[in-house]
Design an enzyme around this catalytic site. Sequence first.
Site, mmCIF file in Angstrom:
data_model
loop_
_atom_site.group_PDB
_atom_site.id
_atom_site.type_symbol
_atom_site.label_atom_id
_atom_site.label_comp_id
_atom_site.label_asym_id
_atom_site.label_seq_id
_atom_site.Cartn_x
_atom_site.Cartn_y
_atom_site.Cartn_z
ATOM 1 N N GLU A 51 -14.131 3.462 -10.401
ATOM 2 C CA GLU A 51 -12.900 3.033 -9.724
ATOM 3 C C GLU A 51 -12.335 4.146 -8.834
ATOM 4 O O GLU A 51 -11.839 3.878 -7.753
ATOM 5 C CB GLU A 51 -11.849 2.561 -10.738
ATOM 6 N N TYR A 69 -3.311 -1.052 -9.007
ATOM 7 C CA TYR A 69 -4.623 -1.716 -8.986
ATOM 8 C C TYR A 69 -5.582 -1.026 -9.960
ATOM 9 O O TYR A 69 -6.221 -1.671 -10.791
ATOM 10 C CB TYR A 69 -5.251 -1.721 -7.579
ATOM 11 N N ASP A 104 -6.728 -5.634 -5.480
ATOM 12 C CA ASP A 104 -7.024 -4.704 -4.390
ATOM 13 C C ASP A 104 -6.878 -5.464 -3.070
ATOM 14 O O ASP A 104 -6.448 -6.626 -3.053
ATOM 15 C CB ASP A 104 -8.420 -4.087 -4.565
#
Length: 222
Positions: free
Chosen positions: A40, A123, A141
């Site tokens: 991520e 997010y 996102d």
Amino acid sequence: MPGSSSLTLFRRRLLAWYSRHARPLPWRRTRDPYRVLVSEFMLQQTQVSRVEIFYPAFPKRFSSIEELARARPKAVREAWEGLGYYARASHIHALARVVRRDFEGKVPENPEELERLPGVGRYTAGAIACFAYEKPVAAVDTNVARVIRRVFFGDGGRGTRDGSRQIWDLAAAIVPRNGKRAWKFNQAMMELGATVCVARKPKCPECPVRRDCKVGRRLGRG
Ligand code: SF4
């Protein structure tokens, strides 16, 4: 907010499409919180194809949060070499140290706790909670926000810019309550936004949810 039967159909079509078309991205094969975290952070400002190249090396170099926390800043920066946006390397390093100090080395599961960690926005907190721990929470996102805006708001609507409350509230309302389904649903929303419902020219004729989508239905009538 869509009715429950139309929402069920939307989810069913999206998930069926995802099962057939999902790209086999390496971070989709793990639930290891550390590896999900690394992916991520890398994906925050770098294209998927590039992250696919760099992703395997980082957890090899630092195999755990503990090891990353103990590393020297220079070594972390070197391991990030080639990805750019080096602030992310400092953030993930700082995060590892906080997790070691405050959470006994275990990445938290709760989005509110995650969001207080260095380099973690709303997010990323949702993505880690869902993709590592299968929590049924939203992860919005840019791609997901665009899909929601087109499907449920017809690409418009006041207050539907990325990150707005309307988009997040809707995302939270449509995530399945079952954790495994939530994992797949969030991945599928991202995949649809990345490969079909793309920013410039959405591929509506081949979209699995065009019948559920305000923009898709409008085009079908035209
Ligand atoms: S029908 Fe078109 S606008 Fe709607 S979700 Fe699919 S690609 Fe996006």
